[in-house]
Write a protein that holds these residues in place. Structure first.
Motif, PDB file in Angstrom:
ATOM      1  N   SER A 105       0.812  -1.219   0.000  1.00 49.80           N
ATOM      2  CA  SER A 105       0.000   0.000   0.000  1.00 49.80           C
ATOM      3  C   SER A 105       0.845   1.269   0.000  1.00 49.80           C
ATOM      4  CB  SER A 105      -0.949   0.008   1.195  1.00 49.80           C
ATOM      5  OG  SER A 105      -0.223   0.039   2.412  1.00 49.80           O
TER       6      SER A 105
ATOM      7  N   ASN B 214       1.675   4.488  -4.276  1.00 51.49           N
ATOM      8  CA  ASN B 214       0.514   5.272  -4.699  1.00 51.49           C
ATOM      9  C   ASN B 214       0.975   6.444  -5.549  1.00 51.49           C
ATOM     10  OD1 ASN B 214      -2.040   4.314  -3.216  1.00 51.49           O
ATOM     11  ND2 ASN B 214      -0.520   4.408  -1.576  1.00 51.49           N
TER      12      ASN B 214
ATOM     13  N   ASP C 254      -4.496   5.952  -3.903  1.00 49.92           N
ATOM     14  CA  ASP C 254      -4.727   7.353  -3.552  1.00 49.92           C
ATOM     15  C   ASP C 254      -4.629   8.233  -4.797  1.00 49.92           C
ATOM     16  OD1 ASP C 254      -4.888   6.492  -0.959  1.00 49.92           O
ATOM     17  OD2 ASP C 254      -2.849   7.116  -0.415  1.00 49.92           O
TER      18      ASP C 254
END
Length: 876
Positions: A111, A114, A164
């Motif tokens: 994660s 982005n 994002d």
């Protein structure tokens, strides 16, 4: 902003607030007006984003450009946002998903990867014209699109939920460039830097070559490949040589009866004539002030067709009028005027900046034109289509009793290029109104379609009373997407399909798009003319692409009265009156909002995990092998075989097609083996998330000629060591298994056309280490480097034809990683299979140090992965 000159007069009071801005007039004085506005925008960008010695060098480079109108200096340009469409975003987002996998497998939280810039994705490239000539065509086509692409769209929704800054505009909201004009572009942005609010110009890059359409309202943006966009969205600047800038001085005013399309085609022809290839183009002079924002956007949109990176029109009152007409807030409009005036970026019709070269176009001399029948730069009067067809295709055998020699197979009002300007659609509607009143009809062999760039067109066409008129001559709205212009024309009419099968006529497409390469609009059509929307309707009514509409009637009424083009053609006053009465500022926001609430889109069930759950049985999405930490450089000193040898004007459509997947093809066979329906394979563009399909699709174009041997089948080559004829994919596999390298040779303008990253990815997966060409189109050259493929330019006088390369000749390339430099020399030696050798010095088509770095790392994706790992290690 770092180390900025924070003088008192760098403050701008506006609406009760105070903003910082880069005060170029105070900083650079009388030098500033001598710079083209595009370079002033670059100057503002480097002053704001760089500091110290790097900023000093960039400023010196831009100012030094003035001495010769050219420069070898590099600058780092940092746009504020990225714009993508579904078929370029899908492979880019697939790459990101695969990179997240690679990071997770290396023990890093996936994660953390982005985008750092806002990324807007528009779903506009997959809509196909399956239904037409019916009131519910748009609804039915959208339903088919959602069914065919559901898996891919679920993936896009995963990306929007998980990554994002990624925002998806769903199917049915319009074409990306129209959405950019009507919705996304702000012309001015606010940024918080070191706790202070700054007003800055709105800038962007887009993964489509027609991104410069936004230049029509003064927003600096241009098209890049998906791979270059990935570097930018992850925080790296666009590194480029300070561009040469071609000035196009406009004088006079467009005469009655002509349109922005005619000016765009004239500019395309004139700029190609002087050899524009990658330069920036800026329009200046008093004629600019006579053009509407819609007209400017049409001309700016055609920048890739005239070989330019941009087609820029500076900000002036016309920009403000457009923002107001499309419902932007008055506070925003006031900030645009305030910033651009104070920052020295406002258009002055009387100023003549320094340009690299200048050409002049008197708008008063622009006439009604078309372009074709195979390239957008081939300008000709609308009355000369027959001669052009004969010159290109010869006089065909004609045995059809029911069709003309060159029947109009497709008549499509399509593309962002012309349908984003309401005046163009209103003009088309007026031609339809007069034709309908006279009882004229379009023949059944002509496939007609109307695909506006925006759903707002429904409102203003209805308010103008033109919707029924358009439908009466076959131009019902079929949806809001690129459709025919991108190759999603759907099936041809039965008479045309039969004529192609039995070779009884030579069908032609007419469209209001931007490209007419053979096979671009439809794989079975090699001839096409680009023209304005009202002229598309006239040719549809005529039914023949070879008619001289300056003297011959378009059609005859039921009572035998001939109807000429002048009888149908609207006046500028009529068009302007209906634009004024038909359009409302509130339409654009409300129509977009309604279209965004697409229940078929919102109803898609998408995963929300940090890693995308790949399905092994999927034929739409597969984890690509090049998104790996193990991918290394392809540079080196090596011997290679020629995989293909190609001529001039090989387009990205030739290299990586976007049209319908032919039922009888190796690609179709592969998909059918995987369980897909041979009668519902969709278009190549819908498979760009599946590398196994796309590598087999590489070079699948029936008009592409491989010079290694005569009469090779489509997408075939000769395996050098054995002499066997086989598919390009099979040959590449055999070379790889034997440990042999391969290269590709090409002529001039290699990679013309769309900013299609799969045109480079496919070549990397085929094992191509270098492409040696006479010249490259800018975006494709960048994409090759993004995949770690070295682009080399032949020296003058050498090309694939004069070289007469044979399949079992070997090509020795001295391209050691440490020796590669921007525009450096690379030795190439040809060892002939029959004995003897010859050596020449090629030039590395590499423009910046960043590009050298990417080649040494193996491309964009390995660079991002290693950069992310390094950041993680520092943070640990």
């Amino acid at each position: 902003m770092k180390n900025a000159l924070l003088l008192p007069d760098t403050l701008l009071a506006l609406g009760g607030a105070t903003y910082r801005f880069v005060d170029l007039p105070t900083m650079f004085g009388d030098v500033l007006p001598r710079l083209p506005v595009v370079l002033r925008l670059m100057l503002e960008n480097v002053v704001r984003n760089l500091d110290g010695a790097e900023r000093d060098a960039a400023v010196a480079g831009v100012l030094g450009w003035l001495e010769h109108g050219t420069s070898e200096a590099e600058i780092a340009f940092q746009p504020t946002r990225v714009l993508m469409h579904d078929t370029t975003s899908t492979p880019a987002l697939v790459d990101i998903a695969a990179m997240r996998d690679a990071l997770a497998e290396a023990g890093v939280d996936p994660s953390v990867l982005n985008p750092t810039l806002r990324v807007d994705v528009c779903v506009d490239h997959s809509l196909a014209v399956e239904h037409t000539r019916r009131a519910d065509a748009a609804e039915r086509n959208l339903e088919i699109e959602m069914r065919r692409n559901a898996e891919r769209y679920r993936f896009l929704r995963w990306a929007s939920k998980t990554l994002d800054g990624v925002h998806i505009n769903p199917p049915g909201t319009g074409i990306m460039h129209t959405i950019n004009l009507e919705q996304l572009a702000t012309v001015v942005t606010q940024q918080t830097i070191d706790g202070q609010t700054w007003l800055t110009p709105d800038t962007l890059i887009g993964t489509d070559s027609h991104t410069p359409m936004i230049n029509g309202i003064g927003v600096l943006g241009w098209g890049v490949g998906g791979l270059e966009a990935q570097t930018v969205m992850f925080g790296m600047p666009v590194m480029q040589r300070i561009p040469d800038v071609i000035g196009v001085r406009l004088t006079g005013r467009l005469p009655a009866g002509t349109s922005a399309t005619d000016l765009a085609l004239r500019a395309t022809n004139a700029l190609r004539d002087i050899g524009v290839s990658g330069e920036f183009v800026e329009y200046f002079g008093p004629g600019v002030s006579t053009l509407t924002a819609g007209e400017r956007a049409v001309v700016a949109n055609m920048a890739p067709e005239y070989g330019a990176t941009t087609g820029y029109f500076p900000v002036d009152h016309t920009t403000l009028d457009y923002l107001r007409a499309t419902g932007r807030a008055e506070a925003l409009i006031a900030s645009v005027e305030a910033l651009y005036r104070r920052a020295g970026l406002w258009f002055d019709a009387h100023n003549t900046p320094r340009y690299t070269r200048v050409i002049e176009i008197d708008l008063g001399t622009v006439e009604l034109h078309v372009a074709g029948p195979r390239r957008p730069q081939d300008l000709l009067p609308y009355a000369k289509t027959r001669n052009a067809l004969r010159n290109v295709a010869g006089q065909p055998a004609h045995t059809s009793a029911s069709l003309p020699v060159w029947p109009v197979a497709i008549a499509a009002i399509t593309s962002c290029t012309n349908t984003s300007d309401p005046a163009q659609l209103i003009a088309a509607g007026l031609v339809a109104r007069r034709a309908r009143a006279l009882g004229l009809r379009v023949a059944d062999w002509v496939k007609t379609s109307l695909a506006p760039g925006s759903p707002a067109a429904v409102d203003y066409l209805q308010r103008a009373g033109l919707t029924d008129d358009l439908a009466a001559v076959g131009f019902d709205i079929v949806g809001f997407g690129c459709t025919t212009c991108i190759g999603n024309a759907g099936p041809l009419s039965r008479p045309i399909a039969q004529a192609i099968a039995d070779k009884s006529a030579s069908p032609v497409a007419v469209l209001s798009g931007n490209r007419n390469f053979p096979g671009r609009v439809h794989p079975d059509l090699n001839l096409g003319f680009i023209m304005s929307p009202p002229l598309v309707i006239a040719y549809a009514l005529a039914g023949s692409a070879a008619i001289d509409l300056s003297t011959a009637p378009v059609q005859t009424t039921p009572d035998g009265t001939p109807v000429y083009l002048k009888d149908l053609w609207p006046t500028r006053e009529e068009v302007d009156a209906l634009v004024a009465s038909g359009t409302r500022a509130t339409d654009f926001r409300s129509a977009f909002a309604i279209a965004s609430c697409n229940p078929m889109w919102s109803g898609l069930d998408a995963p929300q995990s940090a890693r995308f759950p790949w399905r092994p049985e999927s034929t739409a999405l597969r984890r690509p092998p090049f998104a790996s930490l193990d991918a290394g450089t392809q540079l080196g000193d090596y011997k290679a075989y020629p995989l293909l040898a190609l001529g001039d004007d090989v387009t990205t459509d030739h290299i990586s097609p976007a049209s319908a997947i032919p039922k009888q093809s190796d690609v179709a066979d592969f998909l059918v083996e995987k369980g897909d329906d041979r009668n519902d394979l969709n278009v190549f563009a819908s498979r760009r998330g599946n590398w196994e399909v796309m590598v087999r699709a590489a070079f699948y174009n029936k008009t592409l000629v491989n010079l290694l041997a005569d009469d090779l089948p489509v997408a075939h080559t000769v395996h050098g060591p054995s002499g066997d004829v086989m598919s390009i994919f099979e040959a590449a596999q055999r070379y790889r298994a034997a440990g042999d390298s391969v290269v590709l040779l090409a002529g001039a303008r290699y990679g013309t056309g769309s900013s299609r990253d799969w045109a480079a990815k496919g070549q990397r997966l085929l094992g191509i280490r270098a492409v040696i060409a006479v010249s490259f189109e800018r975006i494709h050259r960048s994409n090759l480097i993004g995949m770690g493929i070295l682009p080399l330019r032949f020296p003058a006088g050498i090309d694939p034809v004069t070289l007469a390369i044979r399949p079992n000749d070997t090509i020795h390339i001295a391209a050691n990683a440490e020796a590669i430099s921007p525009r450096g020399s690379v030795e190439v030696r040809i060892e002939r299979a029959h004995g003897g050798s010859e050596t020449f010095i090629a030039t590395a088509a590499v423009e910046t140090r960043l590009e050298v770095s990417l080649l040494r790392q193996g491309g964009v994706i390995p660079s991002i992965l290693h950069r992310t790992l390094a950041q993680h290690a520092r943070a640990a």
